[in-house]
Design a protein around this motif. Structure first.
Motif, mmCIF file in Angstrom:
data_model
loop_
_atom_site.group_PDB
_atom_site.id
_atom_site.type_symbol
_atom_site.label_atom_id
_atom_site.label_comp_id
_atom_site.label_asym_id
_atom_site.label_seq_id
_atom_site.Cartn_x
_atom_site.Cartn_y
_atom_site.Cartn_z
ATOM 1 N N UNK A 38 -13.081 9.681 -3.178
ATOM 2 C CA UNK A 38 -13.692 8.429 -3.650
ATOM 3 C C UNK A 38 -13.525 8.305 -5.163
ATOM 4 N N UNK A 39 -13.837 7.125 -5.668
ATOM 5 C CA UNK A 39 -13.790 6.930 -7.118
ATOM 6 C C UNK A 39 -14.781 7.837 -7.827
ATOM 7 N N UNK A 40 -15.936 8.076 -7.194
ATOM 8 C CA UNK A 40 -16.920 8.983 -7.786
ATOM 9 C C UNK A 40 -16.369 10.393 -7.892
ATOM 10 N N UNK A 41 -15.587 10.823 -6.887
ATOM 11 C CA UNK A 41 -14.996 12.173 -6.925
ATOM 12 C C UNK A 41 -14.066 12.332 -8.123
ATOM 13 N N UNK A 42 -13.402 11.248 -8.494
ATOM 14 C CA UNK A 42 -12.482 11.303 -9.634
ATOM 15 C C UNK A 42 -13.193 11.032 -10.963
ATOM 16 N N UNK A 43 -14.503 10.756 -10.917
ATOM 17 C CA UNK A 43 -15.255 10.554 -12.158
ATOM 18 C C UNK A 43 -14.928 9.254 -12.872
ATOM 19 N N UNK A 44 -14.624 8.194 -12.096
ATOM 20 C CA UNK A 44 -14.300 6.904 -12.711
ATOM 21 C C UNK A 44 -15.545 6.349 -13.402
ATOM 22 N N UNK A 45 -15.399 5.903 -14.650
ATOM 23 C CA UNK A 45 -16.508 5.392 -15.441
ATOM 24 C C UNK A 45 -16.256 3.932 -15.810
ATOM 25 N N UNK A 46 -17.334 3.299 -16.341
ATOM 26 C CA UNK A 46 -17.257 1.889 -16.731
ATOM 27 C C UNK A 46 -16.063 1.626 -17.645
ATOM 28 N N UNK A 47 -15.295 0.571 -17.285
ATOM 29 C CA UNK A 47 -14.201 0.040 -18.102
ATOM 30 C C UNK A 47 -13.086 1.057 -18.366
ATOM 31 N N UNK A 48 -12.917 2.009 -17.452
ATOM 32 C CA UNK A 48 -11.661 2.750 -17.448
ATOM 33 C C UNK A 48 -10.587 1.847 -16.841
ATOM 34 N N UNK A 49 -9.339 2.264 -16.951
ATOM 35 C CA UNK A 49 -8.229 1.478 -16.418
ATOM 36 C C UNK A 49 -7.596 2.204 -15.235
ATOM 37 N N UNK A 50 -7.464 1.508 -14.112
ATOM 38 C CA UNK A 50 -6.719 2.014 -12.960
ATOM 39 C C UNK A 50 -5.330 1.389 -13.014
ATOM 40 N N UNK A 51 -4.340 2.214 -13.244
ATOM 41 C CA UNK A 51 -2.952 1.741 -13.357
ATOM 42 C C UNK A 51 -2.284 1.815 -11.992
ATOM 43 N N UNK A 52 -1.656 0.715 -11.573
ATOM 44 C CA UNK A 52 -0.980 0.631 -10.287
ATOM 45 C C UNK A 52 0.515 0.455 -10.537
ATOM 46 N N UNK B 137 0.828 -1.211 0.000
ATOM 47 C CA UNK B 137 0.000 0.000 0.000
ATOM 48 C C UNK B 137 0.858 1.255 0.000
ATOM 49 N N UNK B 138 1.905 1.272 0.835
ATOM 50 C CA UNK B 138 2.717 2.480 0.966
ATOM 51 C C UNK B 138 3.472 2.808 -0.320
ATOM 52 N N UNK B 139 3.664 1.832 -1.192
ATOM 53 C CA UNK B 139 4.440 2.065 -2.415
ATOM 54 C C UNK B 139 3.562 2.269 -3.644
ATOM 55 N N UNK B 140 2.245 2.178 -3.484
ATOM 56 C CA UNK B 140 1.359 2.266 -4.646
ATOM 57 C C UNK B 140 1.200 3.700 -5.129
ATOM 58 N N UNK B 141 1.317 3.890 -6.423
ATOM 59 C CA UNK B 141 0.947 5.157 -7.084
ATOM 60 C C UNK B 141 -0.099 4.803 -8.137
ATOM 61 N N UNK B 142 -1.271 5.420 -8.007
ATOM 62 C CA UNK B 142 -2.404 5.078 -8.867
ATOM 63 C C UNK B 142 -2.673 6.196 -9.866
ATOM 64 N N UNK B 143 -3.040 5.788 -11.065
ATOM 65 C CA UNK B 143 -3.456 6.746 -12.091
ATOM 66 C C UNK B 143 -4.680 6.187 -12.798
ATOM 67 N N UNK B 144 -5.559 7.096 -13.207
ATOM 68 C CA UNK B 144 -6.780 6.732 -13.926
ATOM 69 C C UNK B 144 -6.571 7.003 -15.401
ATOM 70 N N UNK B 145 -6.824 5.985 -16.235
ATOM 71 C CA UNK B 145 -6.571 6.100 -17.666
ATOM 72 C C UNK B 145 -7.762 5.578 -18.460
ATOM 73 N N UNK B 146 -7.879 6.104 -19.657
ATOM 74 C CA UNK B 146 -8.862 5.550 -20.584
ATOM 75 C C UNK B 146 -8.266 4.290 -21.200
ATOM 76 N N UNK B 147 -9.081 3.257 -21.351
ATOM 77 C CA UNK B 147 -8.591 1.994 -21.917
ATOM 78 C C UNK B 147 -8.152 2.224 -23.357
#
Length: 572
Positions: free
Chosen positions: A75-89, A40-50
């Motif tokens: 929350x994910x809703x705050x970031x506007x995450x939509x169906x079948x987007x990609x969360x990159x870890x 957890x402490x090393x995770x960097x997350x980014x939201x991407x379009x597939x």
């Protein structure tokens, strides 16, 4: 809270996940640690379009960056995450970054290699298995090489009446409608014969892989090799009509020989328990024929006994676990396991009859393999099929079991005075009808099942909408089918139909296969039904069984061929 489907990608993993939009980034990281192996402490997350060029299931390239998920309180809703987007870890640990890809890059791994000669000498390979079981090119009845193709009889022409030998005991009659090479199967110029059957016992309507070779009704056509076809004066038979004494005696001898064969000591020693129903069915036919012989005629003259004999022979094929429908027998435990898992998601189940009190519909029941299991688990079961012969076959077999309370059946159920079990309250009914007819009647069910059906219908959308109308609010709709992937085409059509001949050519049509994502889009996005999930069910040819996978197991790779899908109708 609403659930959405997203892709989770890391240097070593890629999978589809269902996440709640009220999930905070901190809570998401806790969930992703066992999935990606990144602390957890090393995770960097980014939201991407597939990435559009790779489609929903790919992970070979990163899509366009939408935002960095760097606020653990949002929350994910705050970031506007939509169906079948990609969360990159990714990992912020420099040492971990230097090891990225070590679990997927096999270029430095020492590999086990065999020469063709060494491989041919081994006894634990697919090649050895095919040799032992005389499959594929090792089959005793394998098709001849292209340069040794048998000559086609001059009378084997479209319009000729014929009889086709499907096995030593099973012959069917029809009319030749096509003779020539096809676009399915090996492209070696070999000839296929398209037959229009007198009864709806075929695999298609004269169309294979989208190409029409001739036109007839549903389930009226099959394609066979010329050496299986005999042209001659073969008038259409009425399976219920009284025939001459020779034909009646032939049925009597058929059943007698069947029983004699299974009564031999060497066969008794190796008989499988699953074959008991097959033998009991033959005994039922024998008893009916002997009774008719003693009362009415030195041979058999009753149309009733003819009817029992006719459908008992069909049942002998449906209910022989080593025969043509053996794969369906082996899939039945996986069907039951999936059904139970879907119900356990929303309610507690207990006891051996955990379907007690539920109304269950089995659409496309065939010979009744799944329907009988549902009834034994306590369900009030209605099983329907478009083929009248399938329905009567199922009724004939169900009549063998005194513990089943079969209603509206032409076959009398036996009584069992030795049984001390109380009579069961639930019923089993078979009907020759279509699902659309049940909608017109206003029928609804707690559970609606359509197993291995949708890949054979012409209008899958209309078929699914019909099944939805038959599902009660809060009820479950279950499907099993095949995904439209190159691997599925290779296994179910190229190998199963064209090479190994495990299935009659033309059984499957590739463009009718549906991907799990297409069913999800239909039920969740378009129809707003909830709790949709899919589970892969690959076949293990070595163990001879189907294996029901957990949700997301193998990163979705388990759903590349056969899979189950379950969805629940929202409460209204």
């Amino acid at each position: 809270m609403s659930l959405i489907s997203v892709w989770v990608s890391s240097p070593d993993t890629h999978s589809e996940r269902r996440l709640g939009t009220d999930l905070t980034i901190h809570q998401l990281k806790l969930k992703l640690e066992p999935v990606t192996g990144i602390p957890l402490a090393s995770q960097t997350l980014s939201l991407r379009r597939t990435a559009p060029e790779t489609g929903h299931g790919a992970s070979s390239s990163l899509g366009q960056l939408v935002d960095n998920l760097d606020d653990d309180s949002k929350t994910l809703a705050d970031y506007g995450v939509q169906e079948y987007m990609t969360i990159r870890v990714d990992s912020s640990d420099p040492h971990a970054r230097s090891l990225a890809g070590q679990f997927t890059d096999d270029s430095q791994v020492e590999k086990f290699e065999l020469t063709e000669e060494e491989y041919a000498k081994r006894s634990d390979t697919v090649l050895a298995y095919k040799k032992r079981n005389q499959l594929g090119r090792f089959a005793l009845t394998a098709s001849p090489a292209p340069d040794a193709q048998p000559s086609i009889p001059s009378d084997l022409v479209p319009g000729a009446r014929c009889q086709v030998s499907l096995s030593d005991e099973l012959q069917r009659r029809g009319t030749v409608r096509f003779v020539g090479p096809t676009e399915f199967g090996p492209q070696d110029g070999s000839v296929w014969v398209g037959v229009e059957w007198d009864e709806p016992v075929g695999k298609n309507d004269g169309t294979v892989d989208g190409k029409r070779y001739f036109e007839t009704g549903p389930l009226r056509a099959s394609f066979v090799r010329p050496d299986k076809v005999t042209v001659g004066d073969f008038p259409e038979l009425d399976p219920f009509a009284d025939e001459d004494e020779d034909d009646e005696m032939e049925i009597f001898l058929f059943v007698r020989n069947l029983l004699t064969q299974h009564a031999r000591p060497e066969r008794r020693a190796t008989a499988q328990p699953a074959q008991s129903g097959f033998i009991k069915l033959a005994k039922l036919v024998m008893a009916a024929l002997v009774a008719q012989q003693a009362i009415h005629h030195p041979v058999i003259s009753s149309a009733v006994s003819r009817r029992i004999a006719h459908f008992s022979r069909l049942s002998a094929h449906w209910w022989d676990p080593t025969g043509e429908f053996g794969l369906l027998h082996r899939m039945n435990p996986a069907r039951i396991e999936f059904l139970k898992g879907e119900l356990l998601r929303v309610e507690e189940l207990g006891g051996p009859r955990w379907l007690e009190g539920k109304d269950v519909l089995d659409v496309g029941c065939g010979g009744g393999i799944f329907a009988e299991s549902l009834a034994r688990l306590g369900a009030n079961t209605l099983a329907i099929d478009a083929s009248g012969s399938n329905v009567t076959t199922a009724q004939a077999h169900a009549a063998l079991d005194p513990s089943l309370r079969v209603v509206n059946s032409p076959f009398p159920s036996p009584t069992s005075s030795a049984s001390s079990a109380p009579p069961r309250s639930n019923t089993l009914e078979y009907r020759h009808t279509a699902a659309e007819k049940l909608v017109e009647e206003g029928k609804t069910f707690d559970v609606v099942c359509a197993m291995e059906v949708i890949e054979h219908v012409e209008d899958p959308r209309g078929f699914l909408e019909c099944l939805m109308q038959l599902t009660k609010p809060g009820g479950h709709l279950l499907l099993s089918t095949i995904s439209r992937t190159p691997l599925a085409r290779l296994l179910t059509i190229t190998l199963a139909e064209d090479v190994l001949r495990l299935v009659t050519p033309g059984t499957h049509t590739y463009h009718k296969y549906l991907k799990p994502s297409e069913l999800r889009d239909f039920f969740v996005t378009e129809k707003h039904w909830t709790e949709f999930e899919t589970r892969g069910c690959p076949y293990d040819p070595i163990a001879g069984k189907w294996r029901l996978l957990e949700v997301g197991q193998l990163g979705g790779a388990g759903e590349l061929v056969n899979y189950f899908a379950g969805v629940r109708r929202p409460l209204e």
